[in-house]
Enzyme design. Sequence first.
Site, PDB file in Angstrom:
ATOM      1  N   CYS A 169       0.938  -1.615  -0.045  1.00  0.00           N
ATOM      2  CA  CYS A 169      -0.144   0.653  -0.229  1.00  0.00           C
ATOM      3  C   CYS A 169       0.693   1.139  -0.474  1.00  0.00           C
ATOM      4  O   CYS A 169       0.318   2.522  -0.045  1.00  0.00           O
ATOM      5  CB  CYS A 169      -0.740   0.248   0.839  1.00  0.00           C
ATOM      6  SG  CYS A 169      -1.814  -1.458   1.306  1.00  0.00           S
ATOM      7  N   HIS A 309      -2.752   7.771   6.361  1.00  0.00           N
ATOM      8  CA  HIS A 309      -2.895   6.656   5.730  1.00  0.00           C
ATOM      9  C   HIS A 309      -4.138   6.410   5.853  1.00  0.00           C
ATOM     10  O   HIS A 309      -5.160   5.586   5.351  1.00  0.00           O
ATOM     11  CB  HIS A 309      -1.366   5.537   6.059  1.00  0.00           C
ATOM     12  CG  HIS A 309      -1.608   4.561   5.495  1.00  0.00           C
ATOM     13  ND1 HIS A 309      -2.175   4.311   4.279  1.00  0.00           N
ATOM     14  CD2 HIS A 309      -1.993   3.653   6.152  1.00  0.00           C
ATOM     15  CE1 HIS A 309      -2.307   3.164   3.688  1.00  0.00           C
ATOM     16  NE2 HIS A 309      -1.880   2.348   5.350  1.00  0.00           N
ATOM     17  N   GLU A 320      -0.308   5.401  14.025  1.00  0.00           N
ATOM     18  CA  GLU A 320      -0.109   6.268  13.069  1.00  0.00           C
ATOM     19  C   GLU A 320      -0.699   8.094  13.321  1.00  0.00           C
ATOM     20  O   GLU A 320       0.515   8.747  13.683  1.00  0.00           O
ATOM     21  CB  GLU A 320      -1.122   6.733  11.790  1.00  0.00           C
ATOM     22  CG  GLU A 320      -1.016   7.817  10.456  1.00  0.00           C
ATOM     23  CD  GLU A 320      -1.491   7.805   9.454  1.00  0.00           C
ATOM     24  OE1 GLU A 320      -0.613   8.513   8.629  1.00  0.00           O
ATOM     25  OE2 GLU A 320      -2.631   6.495   9.100  1.00  0.00           O
ATOM     26  N   LYS A 341      -9.634   7.615   3.031  1.00  0.00           N
ATOM     27  CA  LYS A 341      -9.595   6.448   2.572  1.00  0.00           C
ATOM     28  C   LYS A 341     -11.520   6.176   3.619  1.00  0.00           C
ATOM     29  O   LYS A 341     -11.681   5.237   2.905  1.00  0.00           O
ATOM     30  CB  LYS A 341      -9.019   5.417   3.272  1.00  0.00           C
ATOM     31  CG  LYS A 341      -7.918   5.562   2.857  1.00  0.00           C
ATOM     32  CD  LYS A 341      -6.815   4.182   3.343  1.00  0.00           C
ATOM     33  CE  LYS A 341      -5.762   4.002   2.497  1.00  0.00           C
ATOM     34  NZ  LYS A 341      -4.832   4.986   2.591  1.00  0.00           N
ATOM     35  N   HIS A 346     -10.273   1.653   0.892  1.00  0.00           N
ATOM     36  CA  HIS A 346      -8.242   0.896   0.619  1.00  0.00           C
ATOM     37  C   HIS A 346      -7.667   0.806  -1.046  1.00  0.00           C
ATOM     38  O   HIS A 346      -8.145  -0.531  -1.184  1.00  0.00           O
ATOM     39  CB  HIS A 346      -8.111   0.758   1.676  1.00  0.00           C
ATOM     40  CG  HIS A 346      -6.710   0.553   2.152  1.00  0.00           C
ATOM     41  ND1 HIS A 346      -5.628   0.957   0.981  1.00  0.00           N
ATOM     42  CD2 HIS A 346      -5.296  -0.079   3.177  1.00  0.00           C
ATOM     43  CE1 HIS A 346      -4.530   0.864   1.387  1.00  0.00           C
ATOM     44  NE2 HIS A 346      -4.280   0.395   2.569  1.00  0.00           N
ATOM     45  N   PHE A 405       2.215  -3.224   3.511  1.00  0.00           N
ATOM     46  CA  PHE A 405       2.121  -4.956   4.415  1.00  0.00           C
ATOM     47  C   PHE A 405       4.097  -5.432   4.338  1.00  0.00           C
ATOM     48  O   PHE A 405       4.541  -4.999   3.136  1.00  0.00           O
ATOM     49  CB  PHE A 405       1.533  -5.662   3.807  1.00  0.00           C
ATOM     50  CG  PHE A 405       0.335  -5.954   4.255  1.00  0.00           C
ATOM     51  CD1 PHE A 405      -0.401  -5.035   5.312  1.00  0.00           C
ATOM     52  CD2 PHE A 405      -0.871  -6.892   4.186  1.00  0.00           C
ATOM     53  CE1 PHE A 405      -1.888  -4.982   6.227  1.00  0.00           C
ATOM     54  CE2 PHE A 405      -1.882  -7.117   4.648  1.00  0.00           C
ATOM     55  CZ  PHE A 405      -2.464  -6.324   5.037  1.00  0.00           C
TER      56      PHE A 405
END
Length: 419
Positions: A169, A309, A320, A341, A346, A405
């Site tokens: 991502c 994010h 975050e 998002k 996402h 990831f």
Amino acid sequence: MQHRPRRVVITGMGALTPLGLTPASFWDALMQGRSGAAPITYFDTEQFATKFACELKGYDALSYFDRKEARRLDPFAQYALIAAEQAIQDSGLSPESMSQDERDRVAVVVGSGIGGMQVFHAQAENYTKNGPRRISPFFIPMLIPDIVSGHISIRYNFRGPNYCVVSACATGNNNIGDVVMMMQRGVIDVALCGGTEAAVSELGIGGFNALKALSTRNDDPARASRPFDRTRDGFVLGEGAGMLVVEELERAHARGARIYAEIIGIGMSADASHITAPHPEGHGAALAMRNLLTDANLKPNDVDYLNMHGTSTPLGDTAETKAVKQVFGEHAYAMNLSSTKSMTGHLLGAAGAVEAIATILAICHDCVPPTINFAHADPECDLNYTFNTPQARNIDVAISNAFGFGGHNTSVAFRKFSD
């Protein structure tokens, strides 16, 4: 004597998103606080724990490609080619009038977190039913993530560096970052960069369900993506593409290009912690943002807006937030933050590029997109996330975060353009 790196500006944008099939319609929907989540129409979801996603609305491949070409392009490649054409047209570039020397210095660096997942599924079923002799000769070229950069290069005869970065991502931001570094070093003069993804499929939904990563709020899809809300239960899968035309400033000036914003810094790091979960204290994300501030020669107080994010996962949003507090201190409470998002879902490998466009447009319009669907305060998420309603404010400097990831962390900084 140390020379100042060449300045890098954005002169064109293209976007296909669950909120709209152009950057303008995407921005309008962000300002309306509209959710792109709805029940999945692509396949039967009866056996799936999650039955909704953020699909592209009103997309018809045959509006952009002839039937033969559409059949030979996985949707992730289709989306990228359309966004690339939008960005080129928006930039005012005329590839057909470029000299070959100019084309040799145009890079195409476009990534996908997964690549041709839909063609993979279809060909696996084909193999199981009919055996290896019936596998399509286009299977591998349709599947591999780098094929998008190849298609764009061939279509416009751009012969500069041509490849893709794949970092889950964080992919979109990494592809932008590579272009910036090449341009600052004088390797290229123009680039098309970004990310694309089309993972709303049986394997995509099933795989993320197996990871327990997706929201299962099937009774209320439009409100399922709720970053920083105490009742968040996972992200909503989306699809689409975002593309930027990035150009060296003097070249952009010489041709009279409109300049949206300047890219002033990039930051990268690794969590070195876990293959899917973020570092619980946000140390890797904090390092990426610190590296960004150093690269951009910014002080924490210089930043007006941060596009988080913000995936709507219990661990991710908290980590975050901790990272932002570590880096920005008291200023973390003074600037605006938001997660787009909450509206787009996402977009995986396309997320960084699409969110970069949202961040650039926020600078252009001096308005912060909201984080929608907030209803329940989380004591661990106590910053100004611009809940539910857009907020007008002067935005000179903005940052966009994208994490992936594997512990990949990326941040890109943009500034309102001024000579």
